[in-house]
Scaffold this motif. Structure first.
Motif, PDB file in Angstrom:
ATOM      1  N   ALA A  95     -20.226 -18.730  56.786  1.00  0.00           N
ATOM      2  CA  ALA A  95     -21.251 -19.573  57.412  1.00  0.00           C
ATOM      3  C   ALA A  95     -20.620 -20.689  58.249  1.00  0.00           C
ATOM      4  O   ALA A  95     -21.185 -21.096  59.262  1.00  0.00           O
ATOM      5  CB  ALA A  95     -22.154 -20.164  56.338  1.00  0.00           C
ATOM      6  N   HIS A  96     -19.461 -21.165  57.834  1.00  0.00           N
ATOM      7  CA  HIS A  96     -18.859 -22.320  58.532  1.00  0.00           C
ATOM      8  C   HIS A  96     -17.649 -21.959  59.387  1.00  0.00           C
ATOM      9  O   HIS A  96     -16.994 -22.861  59.924  1.00  0.00           O
ATOM     10  CB  HIS A  96     -18.422 -23.377  57.503  1.00  0.00           C
ATOM     11  CG  HIS A  96     -19.554 -23.921  56.687  1.00  0.00           C
ATOM     12  ND1 HIS A  96     -20.557 -24.687  57.224  1.00  0.00           N
ATOM     13  CD2 HIS A  96     -19.852 -23.790  55.373  1.00  0.00           C
ATOM     14  CE1 HIS A  96     -21.415 -25.028  56.268  1.00  0.00           C
ATOM     15  NE2 HIS A  96     -21.016 -24.481  55.137  1.00  0.00           N
ATOM     16  N   GLY A  97     -17.305 -20.683  59.465  1.00  0.00           N
ATOM     17  CA  GLY A  97     -16.108 -20.310  60.228  1.00  0.00           C
ATOM     18  C   GLY A  97     -14.841 -20.881  59.631  1.00  0.00           C
ATOM     19  O   GLY A  97     -13.911 -21.264  60.336  1.00  0.00           O
ATOM     20  N   VAL A  98     -14.814 -20.937  58.282  1.00  0.00           N
ATOM     21  CA  VAL A  98     -13.630 -21.438  57.566  1.00  0.00           C
ATOM     22  C   VAL A  98     -12.905 -20.224  56.977  1.00  0.00           C
ATOM     23  O   VAL A  98     -13.541 -19.322  56.423  1.00  0.00           O
ATOM     24  CB  VAL A  98     -14.073 -22.412  56.445  1.00  0.00           C
ATOM     25  CG1 VAL A  98     -12.939 -22.704  55.480  1.00  0.00           C
ATOM     26  CG2 VAL A  98     -14.611 -23.705  57.057  1.00  0.00           C
ATOM     27  N   LEU A  99     -11.592 -20.194  57.102  1.00  0.00           N
ATOM     28  CA  LEU A  99     -10.843 -19.045  56.573  1.00  0.00           C
ATOM     29  C   LEU A  99     -10.681 -19.156  55.058  1.00  0.00           C
ATOM     30  O   LEU A  99     -10.495 -20.258  54.523  1.00  0.00           O
ATOM     31  CB  LEU A  99      -9.461 -18.959  57.217  1.00  0.00           C
ATOM     32  CG  LEU A  99      -9.416 -18.771  58.733  1.00  0.00           C
ATOM     33  CD1 LEU A  99      -7.957 -18.613  59.203  1.00  0.00           C
ATOM     34  CD2 LEU A  99     -10.233 -17.563  59.178  1.00  0.00           C
ATOM     35  N   LEU A 100     -10.738 -18.015  54.390  1.00  0.00           N
ATOM     36  CA  LEU A 100     -10.484 -17.966  52.944  1.00  0.00           C
ATOM     37  C   LEU A 100      -9.050 -17.459  52.740  1.00  0.00           C
ATOM     38  O   LEU A 100      -8.726 -16.330  53.125  1.00  0.00           O
ATOM     39  CB  LEU A 100     -11.496 -17.027  52.282  1.00  0.00           C
ATOM     40  CG  LEU A 100     -11.348 -16.784  50.787  1.00  0.00           C
ATOM     41  CD1 LEU A 100     -11.430 -18.089  49.989  1.00  0.00           C
ATOM     42  CD2 LEU A 100     -12.428 -15.810  50.286  1.00  0.00           C
ATOM     43  N   ILE A 101      -8.222 -18.328  52.174  1.00  0.00           N
ATOM     44  CA  ILE A 101      -6.832 -17.929  51.875  1.00  0.00           C
ATOM     45  C   ILE A 101      -6.720 -17.689  50.373  1.00  0.00           C
ATOM     46  O   ILE A 101      -6.967 -18.600  49.573  1.00  0.00           O
ATOM     47  CB  ILE A 101      -5.815 -19.023  52.276  1.00  0.00           C
ATOM     48  CG1 ILE A 101      -5.989 -19.427  53.751  1.00  0.00           C
ATOM     49  CG2 ILE A 101      -4.388 -18.551  52.001  1.00  0.00           C
ATOM     50  CD1 ILE A 101      -5.106 -20.601  54.181  1.00  0.00           C
ATOM     51  N   ALA A 102      -6.360 -16.468  49.986  1.00  0.00           N
ATOM     52  CA  ALA A 102      -6.151 -16.154  48.566  1.00  0.00           C
ATOM     53  C   ALA A 102      -4.654 -16.250  48.269  1.00  0.00           C
ATOM     54  O   ALA A 102      -3.864 -15.482  48.828  1.00  0.00           O
ATOM     55  CB  ALA A 102      -6.661 -14.757  48.252  1.00  0.00           C
ATOM     56  N   ASP A 103      -4.287 -17.201  47.430  1.00  0.00           N
ATOM     57  CA  ASP A 103      -2.890 -17.330  47.011  1.00  0.00           C
ATOM     58  C   ASP A 103      -2.688 -16.446  45.789  1.00  0.00           C
ATOM     59  O   ASP A 103      -3.101 -16.783  44.675  1.00  0.00           O
ATOM     60  CB  ASP A 103      -2.575 -18.800  46.689  1.00  0.00           C
ATOM     61  CG  ASP A 103      -1.146 -18.991  46.169  1.00  0.00           C
ATOM     62  OD1 ASP A 103      -0.517 -17.993  45.767  1.00  0.00           O
ATOM     63  OD2 ASP A 103      -0.685 -20.139  46.136  1.00  0.00           O
ATOM     64  N   GLU A 104      -2.070 -15.276  46.026  1.00  0.00           N
ATOM     65  CA  GLU A 104      -1.831 -14.307  44.949  1.00  0.00           C
ATOM     66  C   GLU A 104      -0.342 -14.243  44.623  1.00  0.00           C
ATOM     67  O   GLU A 104       0.176 -13.192  44.288  1.00  0.00           O
ATOM     68  CB  GLU A 104      -2.360 -12.936  45.359  1.00  0.00           C
ATOM     69  CG  GLU A 104      -3.850 -12.924  45.654  1.00  0.00           C
ATOM     70  CD  GLU A 104      -4.632 -11.997  44.727  1.00  0.00           C
ATOM     71  OE1 GLU A 104      -4.064 -11.483  43.750  1.00  0.00           O
ATOM     72  OE2 GLU A 104      -5.821 -11.808  45.001  1.00  0.00           O
ATOM     73  N   VAL A 105       0.323 -15.375  44.753  1.00  0.00           N
ATOM     74  CA  VAL A 105       1.766 -15.399  44.462  1.00  0.00           C
ATOM     75  C   VAL A 105       1.991 -14.975  43.009  1.00  0.00           C
ATOM     76  O   VAL A 105       2.862 -14.154  42.713  1.00  0.00           O
ATOM     77  CB  VAL A 105       2.362 -16.784  44.746  1.00  0.00           C
ATOM     78  CG1 VAL A 105       3.800 -16.890  44.232  1.00  0.00           C
ATOM     79  CG2 VAL A 105       2.330 -17.080  46.244  1.00  0.00           C
ATOM     80  N   MET A 106       1.171 -15.495  42.110  1.00  0.00           N
ATOM     81  CA  MET A 106       1.340 -15.149  40.699  1.00  0.00           C
ATOM     82  C   MET A 106       0.374 -14.047  40.243  1.00  0.00           C
ATOM     83  O   MET A 106       0.726 -13.174  39.470  1.00  0.00           O
ATOM     84  CB  MET A 106       1.147 -16.393  39.830  1.00  0.00           C
ATOM     85  CG  MET A 106       1.580 -16.203  38.404  1.00  0.00           C
ATOM     86  SD  MET A 106       1.427 -17.703  37.433  1.00  0.00           S
ATOM     87  CE  MET A 106       2.798 -18.667  38.006  1.00  0.00           C
ATOM     88  N   ALA A 107      -0.872 -14.106  40.732  1.00  0.00           N
ATOM     89  CA  ALA A 107      -1.912 -13.207  40.211  1.00  0.00           C
ATOM     90  C   ALA A 107      -1.886 -11.821  40.838  1.00  0.00           C
ATOM     91  O   ALA A 107      -2.574 -10.919  40.368  1.00  0.00           O
ATOM     92  CB  ALA A 107      -3.284 -13.849  40.417  1.00  0.00           C
ATOM     93  N   GLY A 108      -1.088 -11.640  41.912  1.00  0.00           N
ATOM     94  CA  GLY A 108      -1.051 -10.345  42.589  1.00  0.00           C
ATOM     95  C   GLY A 108      -0.181  -9.328  41.875  1.00  0.00           C
ATOM     96  O   GLY A 108       0.349  -9.568  40.793  1.00  0.00           O
ATOM     97  N   TRP A 109      -0.081  -8.150  42.487  1.00  0.00           N
ATOM     98  CA  TRP A 109       0.821  -7.090  42.028  1.00  0.00           C
ATOM     99  C   TRP A 109       0.535  -6.621  40.611  1.00  0.00           C
ATOM    100  O   TRP A 109       1.442  -6.499  39.792  1.00  0.00           O
ATOM    101  CB  TRP A 109       2.293  -7.524  42.205  1.00  0.00           C
ATOM    102  CG  TRP A 109       2.539  -7.848  43.637  1.00  0.00           C
ATOM    103  CD1 TRP A 109       2.696  -9.084  44.189  1.00  0.00           C
ATOM    104  CD2 TRP A 109       2.521  -6.924  44.726  1.00  0.00           C
ATOM    105  NE1 TRP A 109       2.783  -8.979  45.552  1.00  0.00           N
ATOM    106  CE2 TRP A 109       2.679  -7.662  45.908  1.00  0.00           C
ATOM    107  CE3 TRP A 109       2.370  -5.539  44.826  1.00  0.00           C
ATOM    108  CZ2 TRP A 109       2.699  -7.064  47.170  1.00  0.00           C
ATOM    109  CZ3 TRP A 109       2.398  -4.947  46.073  1.00  0.00           C
ATOM    110  CH2 TRP A 109       2.571  -5.711  47.218  1.00  0.00           C
TER     111      TRP A 109
END
Ligand SMILES: Cc1ncc(COP(=O)(O)O)c(C=O)c1O
Length: 448
Positions: A239-253
Motif C-alpha cells: 500500500a505504501h510502496g515500502v520494500l519488505l526485506i526478510a533477514d534470513e541470515v539465521m532462520a534460512g536454509w
C-alpha cells in the motif's frame, strides 16, 4: 623445530592478542578447540561436546561434511580467486541452485562474505531503488555489526554506537512477541496491533524505503509471529510502496523446517538476505537476493555497490555442495520432523521447571525463555545487565551444561536450541537430559 603450544598457552595467547567479540575482555578464557565432527566438537584435553546450537546457529550440516569439504578443495585448485567482474562456473551454477530453493520472485543475486554485508547491500539497494531513505527495523532484532546494520539492530549491541539509528536513518517499531507484547496486548484479541503500528509509523514518517524483519527472530529469542502478521505486513508494504526485506541470515536454509522462514506464510519479500547455513558456515558467504523488478531498475541506473570478494569462487563452490547435500538427504524435511520431536521434549520440561516462562519454535529452531517470576514474567537478567558485564543466570546454566558435555547458546534470558540437521533422537534426548539437570540452578532462584 618449534615446540608445540599447550592448550593453556593457546588460550592465553588468543585472549591476550585477539579480541573476544561482544564482551568485556577481562576474564575471557576461550576454550581451545582442536577438532569437530558430525554433531560434536572436541577440546584440547580430548573432551567431546554435543553442539546443540550448531555454533552460531550456522553449521547446519554438522561438522566435516565431506561433500562440502571436497567442493572447497576442488575449487581452491581450479580457481581460487577472480575479480567480481568475471563470469565463473560456480557463479552460474549457484545462481541456478538458488532459483530452485529461494522464494520464486527472487531472481537476481549479490554475493557478500557475511550476513552483515548482505544487509548493508539490502539497505543501499532499497534506497537506490525507492529513492527514499528511512529503514524501519524492530527492537528485538540483530542485523549485523557494521555501521548500517548495527544501526538497524534493536538489541543492546547497538548501544555503544549511538546515535547510530539517527545517523543511518533507521527507526524502530515494536517487535512481535506474544509472550511479552511490547504494546501490552494479548493475542488473538490484539488485532495484531504490532503490525498495525508499523502502518501508523509509515504514514507518519514519510520517506520510508523499507521495513527490515527477521521472519523468525533468532538470537533475540526465536520469536515466531502469529499467522496474521506477515500477510498484513506485505499488504502494508504494498500500500505504501515500502520494500519488505526478510533477514534470513539465521532462520534460512531449513532451520525452521522450510527452506526459508518466510515460506511458512506463503508470501515473498522484495529482498531476502542470508548467510550462515548457505555454506554450512565452512566458508564466509552472504547473499542479498532481489526481485526482477528491482533488478530491472538497475538496467538503467548505476548499481553503486561492490566488494573485492563479491562472488568469490571459493565461497560459491561450497554453497552449491551444501544445497545439494540438503536436497539429497532431505534435510529440510528432517529439520521439520525432528523439530517436532525436540519441541515436544522441551515443552514437556516446562511443566517441571518453574523457571521456564515459554518454549517456542519451528523446525530445529527453538527458544526457551527463563523467568524469575512466572506470574509477572520478570526475567532474571536485563539488556543492561548484559552490557554492564554482570554475570547472567543463563550463562551459569549454559556453563553447567558445558561441564556435562553439551554446548548451548544463551542470550540475556533465553537459550537457542538449533542443532545440526543430522542430529539423532538419541542426541536430542542427551541434550534434553543435560538441560533438565542444569535448570536446577535457575529453579532455585525463582521467586514467586
Ligand atoms: C538475523 C541476523 N542477521 C544478520 C546477522 C549478521 O551476520 P554475520 O555475523 O554473518 O555478519 C546475524 C548474525 O548472527 C543474524 O542472526
Amino acid at each position: 623445530m618449534a615446540t608445540e603450544l599447550t592448550s593453556q598457552q593457546i588460550t592465553e595467547l588468543t585472549a591476550k592478542h585477539t579480541y573476544g567479540t561482544w564482551r568485556y575482555q577481562k576474564g575471557w578464557r576461550p576454550l581451545h578447540v582442536v577438532d569437530a565432527e558430525g554433531c560434536y566438537f572436541i577440546d584440547g584435553a580430548g573432551k567431546k561436546y554435543l553442539d546443540f546450537s550448531s555454533q552460531l546457529m550456522c553449521v547446519s550440516l554438522g561438522h566435516k561434511n565431506q561433500a562440502v569439504i571436497k567442493a572447497i578443495e576442488e575449487q581452491a585448485r581450479k580457481l581460487s580467486y577472480i575479480g567480481p567482474g568475471y563470469a565463473t562456473d560456480v557463479r552460474a551454477k549457484l545462481s541456478q541452485k538458488l532459483l530452485e530453493v529461494l522464494p520464486k520472485n527472487l531472481t537476481k543475486f549479490f554475493f557478500t562474505t557475511s550476513g552483515t554485508e548482505a544487509n548493508e547491500a539490502a539497505f543501499k539497494i532499497a534506497r537506490m531503488f525507492t529513492g527514499k531513505t528511512k529503514i524501519i527495523a524492530r527492537y528485538r532484532s540483530y542485523h549485523g555489526s557494521t555501521m548500517g546494520s548495527i544501526a538497524a539492530t534493536g538489541d543492546p549491541r547497538r548501544w555503544a554506537m549511538e546515535p547510530a539509528g539517527k545517523v543511518q536513518g533507521v527507526i524502530f517499531g515494536p517487535e512481535v512477541n506474544c509472550f511479552k507484547c511490547p504494546l501490552l496486548h494479548t493475542y488473538p484479541d490484539c488485532g495484531i496491533a504490532c503490525v498495525e503500528y508499523i502502518d501508523h509509523m509509515i504514514k507518519n514518517e514519510s520517506d520510508v524505503a523499507a521495513i527490515l524483519v527477521e521472519p523468525v527472530v533468532g538470537t533475540n529469542g526465536v520469536l515466531v509471529p502469529p499467522k496474521e502478521y506477515f500477510p498484513r505486513l506485505r499488504e502494508i508494504c504494498n500500500a505504501h510502496g515500502v520494500l519488505l526485506i526478510a533477514d534470513e541470515v539465521m532462520a534460512g536454509w531449513g532451520r525452521t523446517g522450510k527452506w526459508f522462514a518466510i515460506d511458512h506464510w506463503d508470501l515473498t519479500p522484495d529482498i531476502l538476505t542470508t548467510a550462515k547455513g548457505i555454506t554450512t558456515a565452512y566458508v564466509p558467504l552472504g547473499l542479498c537476493a532481489t526481485t526482477k523488478k528491482i533488478a530491472d531498475f538497475f538496467d538503467d541506473h548505476y548499481f553503486s555497490h561492490g566488494h573485492t570478494y563479491e562472488a568469490h569462487p571459493l565461497t560459491l563452490a561450497p554453497a552449491i555442495a551444501a544445497i545439494e547435500e540438503m536436497q539429497k538427504h532431505k534435510l529440510v524435511e528432517r529439520s521439520a520432523e525432528l523439530g517436532e520431536y525436540l519441541g515436544q521434549k522441551l515443552t514437556a520440561l516446562k511443566d517441571k521447571h518453574p523457571s521456564i516462562g515459554e518454549v517456542r519454535g519451528l523446525g530445529l529452531f527453538w527458544g526457551v525463555e527463563l523467568v524469575k517470576n512466572g506470574k509477572s514474567k520478570e526475567p532474571f537478567n536485563t539488556m543492561t545487565d548484559k552490557v554492564s558485564g554482570k554475570p547472567l543466570l543463563v550463562d551459569k546454566v549454559a556453563g553447567e551444561m558445558m561441564k556435562n558435555g553439551v554446548f548451548l547458546q544463551a542470550w540475556i534470558s533465553h537459550f537457542v536450541f538449533a542443532p545440526p540437521f543430522i542430529i539423532t533422537k538419541e542426541q536430542i534426548d542427551e541434550a534434553i537430559r543435560t538441560f533438565d539437570t542444569a535448570l536446577a540452578i535457575a529453579d532455585s532462584e525463582v521467586s514467586g
